[in-house]
Design a protein around this motif. Structure first.
Motif: not given
Length: 337
Positions: A7, A11, A78, A104
């Motif tokens: 992260l 983000a 993200d 992700k």
């Protein structure tokens, strides 16, 4: 091998509702959570499913699956955080393209835990069991909940340490909002079998046991294949939280998991505090835990910070963990290896 997402600062967080959406009368809490994340420096993109809800679903299963996959494939997103859980996320699992999923973070709990566990088992991508989006709407966060950001920012090969909370919330008080969302009033006490000091280590897997039990016997709950492909020979620490089952239903579920091989090479089991666990004919939750210990002869910890009685530690499915507890307090050390 486990794949750990990252992260980054600033983000972009995608918000989609793979289970239940948020009805119109509660749209404000979504707005508050989005504003809070934006003040923290994140970009937030909400999908169409977030603000619709009918018959416990944000949309049809195909629409929910399509929107989730759109966020998973979007290079600019993200992480994904659903607004909250729900009831029927399981309907979308056979409509997801696990083979094309990018690494992700997906963060959440309750009904979302079926999605989290399925992703990790099918792909080896780590997923995060922790706070929902709407629980991030407060003016500030308690230290336990706030760790979600630090945990998800931890890089591969790094170590992240979380400790048991000081206090927990006994009941929701929606008529008296708190600046940090939760009303933390009761002293936290982790309990364990056997008594004394308890330690365990292994790969973390788990979620809301009411939900993930329905993955048993499906292609999305193939523990044996996951072990062979991603963590050969390594022990597992299971963490569970019970949202609504009484003691006999929970016992049946645990026996089923044992018979299905979920507890093979298991080094310990963690149970979160629960709003359920109602006894049946004097068959108490302590009876359930003691019988599970007799069955498996591995450490059992309970009343830990996990699930529907907040706050909760952020547990990473697939991460290697070292858990220790004594004198009512605990430490969870997660290693992203």
């Amino acid at each position: 091998m486990i794949s750990y997402p990252t992260l980054p600062k600033g983000a972009t967080i995608g918000v989609t509702a793979p289970s239940s959406g948020v009805p119109k009368e509660l749209h404000q809490i979504v707005h508050q959570a989005v504003e809070r994340l934006e003040r923290m420096g994140y970009q937030v993109v909400c999908g169409d499913t977030v603000r619709t809800d009918e018959k416990t679903r944000s949309a049809s299963a195909s629409v929910r699956a399509e929107e989730f996959m759109a966020f998973m494939s979007n290079e600019r997103v993200d992480a994904i955080i659903p607004p909250w859980g729900g009831e029927l996320l399981i309907e979308i699992l056979d409509k997801l393209d696990f083979a094309s999923m990018k690494s992700k973070w997906v963060l959440g709990y309750s009904d979302t835990s079926a999605l989290l566990l399925a992703i990790t088992l099918r792909t080896g991508i780590a997923t995060a069991h922790g706070t929902n989006l709407v629980d991030l709407r407060g003016e500030f966060a308690d230290p336990t909940t706030a760790m979600w950001e630090t945990v998800l920012s931890t890089g591969k090969s790094s170590v992240i340490i979380q400790t048991s909370s000081n206090k927990y919330q006994k009941e929701w008080r929606h008529d008296n909002p708190s600046p940090c969302v939760f009303h933390l009033t009761e002293p936290t006490v982790w309990r364990f079998i056997p008594k004394g000091r308890v330690e365990m280590s292994g790969r973390l897997l788990g979620g809301c046991i009411d939900i993930i039990r329905h993955l048993i016997g499906t292609p999305f709950g193939d523990i044996r294949k996951f072990r062979e492909s991603h963590i050969p020979g390594e022990p597992v620490i299971w963490y569970f939280e019970n949202c609504s089952m009484n003691t006999t239903d929970l016992r049946r579920t645990l026996v089923q998991m044992k018979l299905a091989g979920w507890f093979n090479n298991c080094s310990g089991i963690l149970f979160g505090r629960s709003p359920a666990n109602d006894p049946v004919e004097n068959y108490t939750i302590e009876d359930v835990y003691n019988e599970l210990y007799e069955d498996l002869r591995i450490p059992i910890m309970f009343d830990i910070d996990c699930g529907h009685v907040p706050p909760q530690i952020t547990f990473i499915n697939g991460a290697y963990a070292e858990v220790e507890a004594e004198n009512g307090a605990g430490i969870v050390r997660q290693i992203f290896k």
